[in-house]
Write a protein that holds these residues in place. Structure first.
Motif, PDB file in Angstrom:
ATOM      1  N   GLU A  98     -15.159 -11.630 -27.626  1.00 57.19           N
ATOM      2  CA  GLU A  98     -15.340 -10.235 -27.212  1.00 57.19           C
ATOM      3  C   GLU A  98     -16.525 -10.101 -26.254  1.00 57.19           C
ATOM      4  N   VAL A  99     -17.600 -10.800 -26.561  1.00 60.68           N
ATOM      5  CA  VAL A  99     -18.764 -10.784 -25.668  1.00 60.68           C
ATOM      6  C   VAL A  99     -18.391 -11.365 -24.308  1.00 60.68           C
ATOM      7  N   ALA A 100     -17.687 -12.489 -24.323  1.00 59.84           N
ATOM      8  CA  ALA A 100     -17.282 -13.132 -23.067  1.00 59.84           C
ATOM      9  C   ALA A 100     -16.367 -12.228 -22.251  1.00 59.84           C
ATOM     10  N   ALA A 101     -15.427 -11.570 -22.910  1.00 57.73           N
ATOM     11  CA  ALA A 101     -14.512 -10.662 -22.210  1.00 57.73           C
ATOM     12  C   ALA A 101     -15.265  -9.480 -21.606  1.00 57.73           C
ATOM     13  N   THR A 102     -16.301  -9.037 -22.298  1.00 60.85           N
ATOM     14  CA  THR A 102     -17.117  -7.935 -21.785  1.00 60.85           C
ATOM     15  C   THR A 102     -17.882  -8.368 -20.537  1.00 60.85           C
ATOM     16  N   LEU A 103     -18.415  -9.571 -20.553  1.00 59.90           N
ATOM     17  CA  LEU A 103     -19.104 -10.087 -19.368  1.00 59.90           C
ATOM     18  C   LEU A 103     -18.131 -10.208 -18.197  1.00 59.90           C
ATOM     19  N   ASP A 104     -16.928 -10.699 -18.481  1.00 53.53           N
ATOM     20  CA  ASP A 104     -15.906 -10.807 -17.431  1.00 53.53           C
ATOM     21  C   ASP A 104     -15.613  -9.439 -16.827  1.00 53.53           C
ATOM     22  N   TYR A 105     -15.431  -8.440 -17.690  1.00 55.02           N
ATOM     23  CA  TYR A 105     -15.096  -7.096 -17.221  1.00 55.02           C
ATOM     24  C   TYR A 105     -16.229  -6.502 -16.399  1.00 55.02           C
TER      25      TYR A 105
END
Length: 310
Positions: free
Chosen positions: A131-138
């Motif tokens: 979830e953290v990684a996906a947030t950084l991607d977004y």
């Protein structure tokens, strides 16, 4: 001031960074303006801030200076998210909601459309790393952020997060690093090297202890005498620190400079370090730190400092 790449990314920063931790508390707006102007004139670009610094006061001071003192596009602004002030303490919240909420608030506060470097401020055991990684991607794909990083991570945490990130690939990790705090050499720096991540060395002067000012007691005008900062400073005043500070003073005497410059140059030029972030209470302190740009430590002196601080 020389510029360096942050890890294997295309992001370039000045090898000395300007910290804003004390802005809005120990450093008022006029002093902050003088510091930012002098830093930029010296070729500095990396400015480190956070909504957690002074409960948001640091960002508010910086916001007043952008474009008026230094054009926004001449700076590499680094901020963070994930620590929320509540009832006199900070709660960790690195959920998608928490991170993006703080990011948008920071952008509004600073009056800018983007951050050059946005870092997760802490490891959150309650939020899945995906979830953290996906947030950084977004954050990157939405244009709010150019590059991403992490602060205060352990080696395994950084490696885990780096493996999960995609478009928002982590390019920087910020951690305490000085002659009196070399713990990140065991795991964090090797992990950062493996993943092409640059290290931003925080607190490179160990709260001012490495300047030598505390060798004969605690000066009345120092942070060690300030109730707000005394505990963090006194934690470095250990028996083992005495020989390390003495070595920095001896090296400075031989190089006709200050122990501050020696200690800062040592941290700045350690393997894997992209920039050393220095926070100054006033312009005079900052100018003393900027003198480190003129010093390249001789190999013999660097090696001696390595040995005594190991």
């Amino acid at each position: 001031m020389k510029q360096r790449s942050v890890g294997t990314s295309g992001l370039r920063v000045s090898r000395l960074g300007l910290g804003t931790l004390g802005w809005g508390s120990g450093t008022d707006g006029d002093d902050a303006a003088a510091q930012l102007s002098a830093f930029a004139e010296a070729g500095g670009t990396l400015v480190d801030t956070s909504p957690a610094y002074g409960d948001g006061r640091a960002q508010r001071v910086l916001a007043e200076l952008l474009d008026d003192v230094v054009p926004r596009d001449e700076l590499v602004i680094s901020s963070a998210a994930g620590l929320n002030p509540r009832h006199g303490r900070y709660d960790i919240d690195c959920s998608r909601r928490g991170l993006l909420g703080q990011l948008d608030a920071t952008l509004r506060e600073l009056g800018t459309d983007y951050l050059d470097l946005w870092q997760v401020a802490a490891w959150d055991p309650m939020t899945p790393v995906d979830e953290v990684a996906a947030t950084l991607d977004y954050a990157v794909t939405s244009g709010r952020v150019r590059y991403t990083g992490a602060r205060g991570y352990l080696g395994w945490q950084l490696a885990t997060a780096a493996g999960a990130a995609d478009t928002g690939r982590i390019v920087a990790t910020q951690a305490e690093y000085s002659l009196l705090a070399r713990g990140i050499e065991d795991e964090l720096i090797p992990a950062a090297h493996h993943h092409g991540i640059g290290v931003l060395a925080a607190i490179p002067l160990a709260g001012g202890v490495l300047t030598g000012k505390y060798r004969n007691g605690i000066p009345a005008d120092s942070r060690g005498a300030d109730e707000l900062h005394a505990e963090s400073v006194l934690s470095y005043l250990t028996d083992s620190a005495v020989s390390i500070v003495d070595a920095a003073v001896t090296a400075a005497d031989g190089l006709a400079t200050s122990p501050l410059v020696v200690a800062l140059a040592w941290a700045r030029d350690r393997p894997g370090v992209s920039s050393a972030i220095v926070g100054a209470r006033d312009l005079a302190q900052l100018m003393g730190a900027l003198m480190a740009e003129e010093l390249e430590l001789p190999a013999a002196i660097a090696s001696a400092l390595d040995d005594v601080s190991a």
